[in-house]
Design a protein around this motif. Structure first.
Motif, mmCIF file in Angstrom:
data_model
loop_
_atom_site.group_PDB
_atom_site.id
_atom_site.type_symbol
_atom_site.label_atom_id
_atom_site.label_comp_id
_atom_site.label_asym_id
_atom_site.label_seq_id
_atom_site.Cartn_x
_atom_site.Cartn_y
_atom_site.Cartn_z
ATOM 1 N N LEU A 177 0.884 -1.178 0.022
ATOM 2 C CA LEU A 177 0.188 -0.049 0.002
ATOM 3 C C LEU A 177 0.829 1.351 0.082
ATOM 4 N N ASP A 178 0.292 2.399 -0.443
ATOM 5 C CA ASP A 178 0.936 3.694 -0.531
ATOM 6 C C ASP A 178 0.846 4.069 1.182
ATOM 7 N N HIS A 179 2.308 3.986 1.875
ATOM 8 C CA HIS A 179 2.346 4.539 3.190
ATOM 9 C C HIS A 179 2.058 5.951 3.291
ATOM 10 N N LEU A 180 2.151 6.726 2.475
ATOM 11 C CA LEU A 180 1.784 8.115 2.556
ATOM 12 C C LEU A 180 0.143 8.305 3.007
ATOM 13 N N LEU A 181 -0.643 7.498 2.245
ATOM 14 C CA LEU A 181 -2.106 7.309 2.568
ATOM 15 C C LEU A 181 -2.221 6.472 3.478
ATOM 16 N N PHE A 182 -2.045 5.285 3.401
ATOM 17 C CA PHE A 182 -2.376 4.053 4.407
ATOM 18 C C PHE A 182 -1.339 3.864 5.302
ATOM 19 N N ASN A 183 -0.927 4.908 6.176
ATOM 20 C CA ASN A 183 -0.141 4.676 7.186
ATOM 21 C C ASN A 183 -0.522 3.760 8.289
ATOM 22 N N GLU A 184 0.236 3.684 9.593
ATOM 23 C CA GLU A 184 -0.183 2.989 10.602
ATOM 24 C C GLU A 184 -1.074 3.908 11.366
ATOM 25 N N SER A 185 -1.010 5.157 11.456
ATOM 26 C CA SER A 185 -1.948 5.932 12.073
ATOM 27 C C SER A 185 -3.354 5.784 11.453
ATOM 28 N N PHE A 186 -3.552 5.748 10.141
ATOM 29 C CA PHE A 186 -4.577 5.785 9.171
ATOM 30 C C PHE A 186 -5.396 4.363 9.918
ATOM 31 N N ILE A 187 -4.388 3.284 9.894
ATOM 32 C CA ILE A 187 -5.149 1.810 10.082
ATOM 33 C C ILE A 187 -5.611 1.946 11.642
ATOM 34 N N PHE A 188 -4.843 2.591 12.682
ATOM 35 C CA PHE A 188 -5.565 2.828 14.089
ATOM 36 C C PHE A 188 -6.879 3.568 13.952
ATOM 37 N N VAL A 189 -6.862 4.635 12.948
ATOM 38 C CA VAL A 189 -8.265 5.313 12.917
ATOM 39 C C VAL A 189 -9.185 4.525 12.611
ATOM 40 N N TYR A 190 -8.946 3.695 11.564
ATOM 41 C CA TYR A 190 -10.169 2.798 11.018
ATOM 42 C C TYR A 190 -10.574 1.575 11.888
ATOM 43 N N ALA A 191 -9.352 1.175 12.869
ATOM 44 C CA ALA A 191 -9.864 0.229 13.799
ATOM 45 C C ALA A 191 -10.752 1.007 14.842
ATOM 46 N N CYS A 192 -10.308 2.125 15.062
ATOM 47 C CA CYS A 192 -11.120 2.911 16.188
ATOM 48 C C CYS A 192 -12.658 2.952 15.377
ATOM 49 N N ILE A 193 -12.807 3.251 14.118
ATOM 50 C CA ILE A 193 -14.183 3.576 13.603
ATOM 51 C C ILE A 193 -14.847 2.053 13.468
ATOM 52 N N ALA A 194 -14.225 0.975 13.208
ATOM 53 C CA ALA A 194 -14.972 -0.233 13.138
ATOM 54 C C ALA A 194 -15.434 -0.707 14.801
ATOM 55 N N PHE A 195 -14.697 -0.295 15.572
ATOM 56 C CA PHE A 195 -15.107 -0.508 17.026
ATOM 57 C C PHE A 195 -16.276 0.370 17.297
ATOM 58 N N LEU A 196 -16.393 1.637 16.769
ATOM 59 C CA LEU A 196 -17.382 2.617 17.330
ATOM 60 C C LEU A 196 -18.702 2.184 16.574
ATOM 61 N N VAL A 197 -18.806 1.659 15.147
ATOM 62 C CA VAL A 197 -19.840 0.905 14.679
ATOM 63 C C VAL A 197 -20.405 -0.243 15.284
ATOM 64 N N GLU A 198 -19.479 -1.309 15.758
ATOM 65 C CA GLU A 198 -19.794 -2.170 16.700
ATOM 66 C C GLU A 198 -20.579 -1.727 17.869
ATOM 67 N N TYR A 199 -19.774 -0.757 18.399
ATOM 68 C CA TYR A 199 -20.539 -0.033 19.894
ATOM 69 C C TYR A 199 -21.888 0.115 19.415
ATOM 70 N N TYR A 200 -22.387 0.938 18.221
ATOM 71 C CA TYR A 200 -23.448 1.447 18.018
ATOM 72 C C TYR A 200 -24.605 0.346 17.933
ATOM 73 N N PHE A 201 -24.120 -0.878 17.400
ATOM 74 C CA PHE A 201 -25.212 -1.845 17.146
ATOM 75 C C PHE A 201 -25.265 -2.897 18.281
ATOM 76 N N ILE A 202 -24.491 -2.808 19.263
ATOM 77 C CA ILE A 202 -24.506 -3.808 20.394
ATOM 78 C C ILE A 202 -25.604 -3.678 21.291
ATOM 79 N N GLY A 203 -26.349 -4.692 21.385
ATOM 80 C CA GLY A 203 -27.361 -4.907 22.214
ATOM 81 C C GLY A 203 -28.685 -4.343 21.703
ATOM 82 N N VAL A 204 -28.899 -3.926 20.256
ATOM 83 C CA VAL A 204 -30.071 -3.560 19.522
ATOM 84 C C VAL A 204 -31.090 -4.746 19.675
#
Length: 289
Positions: A107-134
């Motif tokens: 991948l292009d590390h200027l765009l998909f750097n490690e900080s981006f992956i951590f931000v994406y993981a944060c978004i994935a957890f937040l989406v899961e948080y939104y749906f939990i227990g519905v």
């Protein structure tokens, strides 16, 4: 999540990742705390040793297809419809995250750097948080609210690490949250979806009559209150045991010099360590040389 099997599979997803991450990050930190930087994934060399990552890349879409079949057979209930969207969206986001990690070198590390992956993981957890227990009410809500808090903890740690990857405390809490989340998912599946481990005086999770929601039906109010107390007790016991095991494991790792993950001890790290040792040597030794 609509069955014990889905909780068990999710537990098998989070718990091993949390344990592996704890071993690798702790080894990295103990090797040289001043050089510690959190990584989205701690790779092993050669690359074929990263079998767990490749297994996840194959297993997550298979789990998504399994959810589709479960949904198609239970689509008459709106509760299972919510459950399907929760599980499917979470699996899809985490599968994309795994793909990012597998293809990271290309991948292009200027765009998909490690900080981006951590931000994406944060978004994935937040989406899961939104749906939990519905679609869950009553006693089940309390169990899933505790699970949601662990998901929020993981999201917060990922956000902190995206900004400051040297924050070992956030890395430690992320590992703790992943393992805790995995064990609590298993506990949730046992307590809510099995007849053998359901709380005394209650029946396992089922759709309420003339209602789109599901709940654990308890015969008496006292049974329900006892169930709430047991849920809080089990959650506390889980947290204490995992924290104790984490500190004991950290102490054991500190007594060993070997690294659990090869990428945390490369030529650059060895070079920097030799420079540090040179700077720390007494002046009279350098003068003699």
């Amino acid at each position: 999540m609509a069955s014990f099997e889905t909780h068990l599979l999710a537990s098998l997803f989070f718990t091993p990742i949390g344990i592996r991450r704890f071993l690798c990050s702790s080894s990295h930190f103990l090797k040289n705390p001043s050089l510690f930087k959190s990584k989205p994934w701690y790779f092993s060399n050669p690359k074929w040793k990263n079998l767990d990552l490749y297994i996840l890349a194959v297993a997550l879409p298979l789990a998504s297809f399994a959810e589709i079949f479960i949904f198609s057979s239970l689509s008459g209930h709106s509760t299972y419809r919510f459950s399907f969207f929760q599980q499917f969206s979470s699996l899809s986001l985490f599968w994309i995250l795994i793909i990012f990690l597998v293809l990271y070198d290309s991948l292009d590390h200027l765009l998909f750097n490690e900080s981006f992956i951590f931000v994406y993981a944060c978004i994935a957890f937040l989406v899961e948080y939104y749906f939990i227990g519905v679609g869950i009410t009553g006693l089940g809500t309390i169990v899933y609210n505790l699970l949601a808090q662990l998901t929020l903890l993981c999201a917060g740690c990922c956000l902190v690490l995206s900004v400051k990857r040297t924050a070992f405390f956030a890395e430690f809490l992320l590992c703790f949250g992943l393992v805790f989340k995995g064990t609590w998912l298993l506990q949730t599946g046992l307590c809510l979806y099995t007849d053998a481990f359901v709380f005394k005086g209650c029946k396992k999770m089922e759709v309420l009559p003339r209602s789109p929601n599901a709940d654990v039906h308890c015969e008496l109010e006292d049974d329900s209150m006892r169930g709430v107390a047991l849920v809080n007790l089990l959650f506390t016991v889980h947290g204490i045991l995992i924290m104790i095991i984490s500190f004991v494991g950290f102490g054991i790792l500190s007594s060993f010099k070997n690294m659990w993950c090869e990428d945390t001890s490369g030529p650059l790290l060895a070079q920097l360590e030799s420079t540090d040792n040179l700077l720390m040597r007494p002046v009279h030794e350098l003068e003699m040389e």
